[in-house]
Every structure is written in structure tokens, then in C-alpha cells.
Design a protein around this motif. Structure first.
Motif, PDB file in Angstrom:
ATOM      1  N   ASP A 131       7.264   4.912 -12.883  1.00 41.13           N
ATOM      2  CA  ASP A 131       6.476   5.436 -11.754  1.00 41.13           C
ATOM      3  C   ASP A 131       7.403   5.839 -10.721  1.00 41.13           C
ATOM      4  O   ASP A 131       6.818   6.287  -9.653  1.00 41.13           O
ATOM      5  N   CYS A 132       8.673   5.635 -10.835  1.00 48.03           N
ATOM      6  CA  CYS A 132       9.650   5.688  -9.795  1.00 48.03           C
ATOM      7  C   CYS A 132      11.040   6.042 -10.303  1.00 48.03           C
ATOM      8  O   CYS A 132      11.292   5.766 -11.427  1.00 48.03           O
ATOM      9  N   SER A 133      11.946   6.500  -9.656  1.00 45.67           N
ATOM     10  CA  SER A 133      13.348   6.713  -9.983  1.00 45.67           C
ATOM     11  C   SER A 133      14.231   6.107  -9.002  1.00 45.67           C
ATOM     12  O   SER A 133      13.920   5.537  -7.762  1.00 45.67           O
ATOM     13  N   PHE A 134      15.545   5.732  -9.232  1.00 48.28           N
ATOM     14  CA  PHE A 134      16.543   4.989  -8.709  1.00 48.28           C
ATOM     15  C   PHE A 134      17.790   5.622  -8.553  1.00 48.28           C
ATOM     16  O   PHE A 134      18.185   6.130  -9.511  1.00 48.28           O
ATOM     17  N   ARG A 135      18.243   5.846  -7.301  1.00 42.90           N
ATOM     18  CA  ARG A 135      19.572   6.333  -7.268  1.00 42.90           C
ATOM     19  C   ARG A 135      20.560   5.620  -6.583  1.00 42.90           C
ATOM     20  O   ARG A 135      20.281   4.990  -5.486  1.00 42.90           O
ATOM     21  N   LEU A 136      21.670   5.372  -7.163  1.00 45.10           N
ATOM     22  CA  LEU A 136      22.670   4.547  -6.728  1.00 45.10           C
ATOM     23  C   LEU A 136      23.814   5.398  -5.988  1.00 45.10           C
ATOM     24  O   LEU A 136      24.406   6.241  -6.486  1.00 45.10           O
ATOM     25  N   GLU A 157      21.017   1.264  -3.375  1.00 42.56           N
ATOM     26  CA  GLU A 157      20.151   1.657  -4.296  1.00 42.56           C
ATOM     27  C   GLU A 157      18.834   2.305  -3.709  1.00 42.56           C
ATOM     28  O   GLU A 157      18.178   1.509  -2.999  1.00 42.56           O
ATOM     29  N   VAL A 158      18.621   3.452  -3.971  1.00 42.00           N
ATOM     30  CA  VAL A 158      17.423   4.217  -3.216  1.00 42.00           C
ATOM     31  C   VAL A 158      16.318   4.372  -4.143  1.00 42.00           C
ATOM     32  O   VAL A 158      16.631   5.091  -5.381  1.00 42.00           O
ATOM     33  N   GLU A 159      15.240   3.853  -3.903  1.00 43.24           N
ATOM     34  CA  GLU A 159      14.053   4.072  -4.873  1.00 43.24           C
ATOM     35  C   GLU A 159      13.123   5.223  -4.185  1.00 43.24           C
ATOM     36  O   GLU A 159      12.914   5.374  -3.131  1.00 43.24           O
ATOM     37  N   MET A 160      12.871   6.164  -5.493  1.00 45.64           N
ATOM     38  CA  MET A 160      12.508   7.443  -5.009  1.00 45.64           C
ATOM     39  C   MET A 160      10.969   7.463  -5.787  1.00 45.64           C
ATOM     40  O   MET A 160      10.981   6.982  -6.788  1.00 45.64           O
ATOM     41  N   CYS A 161      10.202   8.128  -5.074  1.00 43.54           N
ATOM     42  CA  CYS A 161       8.818   8.500  -5.476  1.00 43.54           C
ATOM     43  C   CYS A 161       8.894   9.841  -6.379  1.00 43.54           C
ATOM     44  O   CYS A 161       9.569  10.834  -5.812  1.00 43.54           O
ATOM     45  N   ILE A 162       8.751   9.686  -7.788  1.00 43.03           N
ATOM     46  CA  ILE A 162       8.940  10.943  -8.654  1.00 43.03           C
ATOM     47  C   ILE A 162       8.118  12.034  -8.225  1.00 43.03           C
ATOM     48  O   ILE A 162       8.724  13.217  -8.290  1.00 43.03           O
ATOM     49  N   THR A 163       6.870  11.918  -7.942  1.00 44.77           N
ATOM     50  CA  THR A 163       5.838  12.948  -7.581  1.00 44.77           C
ATOM     51  C   THR A 163       6.347  13.821  -6.294  1.00 44.77           C
ATOM     52  O   THR A 163       6.218  15.233  -6.365  1.00 44.77           O
ATOM     53  N   PRO A 204      12.321   9.290  -0.643  1.00 44.67           N
ATOM     54  CA  PRO A 204      12.786   7.899  -0.676  1.00 44.67           C
ATOM     55  C   PRO A 204      11.493   7.281  -0.239  1.00 44.67           C
ATOM     56  O   PRO A 204      10.724   7.518   0.636  1.00 44.67           O
ATOM     57  N   ILE A 205      11.339   5.924  -1.087  1.00 39.60           N
ATOM     58  CA  ILE A 205      10.209   5.114  -0.783  1.00 39.60           C
ATOM     59  C   ILE A 205      11.039   3.636   0.023  1.00 39.60           C
ATOM     60  O   ILE A 205      10.469   3.325   0.909  1.00 39.60           O
TER      61      ILE A 205
END
Length: 80
Positions: free
Chosen positions: A32-37, A46-52, A56-57
Motif C-alpha cells: 500500500d505504499c512505497s519507500f525511497r532512500l 527513508e521517505v514513505e510515499m502514498c502510492i495513489t 510523502p507520508i
């Protein structure tokens, strides 16, 4: 800038610093989300991202440990 200096910044200043100085390294998607390092000097964000919404979350800051190990174990990141 060191990790402790970064953590002492306000939330807004942390995001500004990440976008200005952060170097994108890799990313991965979960259900349900993606992560960018990103790397800033000698630590990682590490940034947690809302896929839809592709927005950034939240962020996590670390220099080593399990959060970094998951990128190394998956072969997504090769560090010297």
C-alpha cells in the motif's frame, strides 16, 4: 551536516534539506505504499510515499541498522 544536526531542524527544514541535499539511492514498493532512500552526507533518509497520490507520508532517519539492511539484503543498494 550530521544526523544530529538534521534531527534538530524543524520538520519543514528537514524536508527542505532533504530535497536540497539528499541524493536519491533506490526505492521499493510494498502493498500500500512505497519507500525511497536518500543519502545526506553520512546518514540516510527513508521517505514513505502514498502510492495513489505519489506524495510523502513521512520520513525515517538512520545511519545504520535494520532499516538500511533491508536495502542491502534485497540487492537494491551496494555500499562499499
Amino acid at each position: 551536516m550530521g544526523i544530529y544536526e538534521f534531527l534538530m531542524l524543524s520538520n519543514e527544514e528537514q524536508w527542505d534539506t532533504l530535497w536540497d541535499k539528499g541524493v536519491y539511492l533506490t526505492s521499493f514498493k510494498s502493498i500500500d505504499c512505497s519507500f525511497r532512500l536518500y543519502a545526506i552526507d553520512k546518514f540516510y533518509v527513508e521517505v514513505e510515499m502514498c502510492i495513489t497520490k505519489d506524495s510523502p507520508i513521512g520520513m525515517g532517519v538512520f545511519a545504520e541498522g535494520k532499516k538500511l539492511e533491508k536495502y542491502l539484503e534485497d540487492g537494491k543498494l551496494n555500499l562499499p
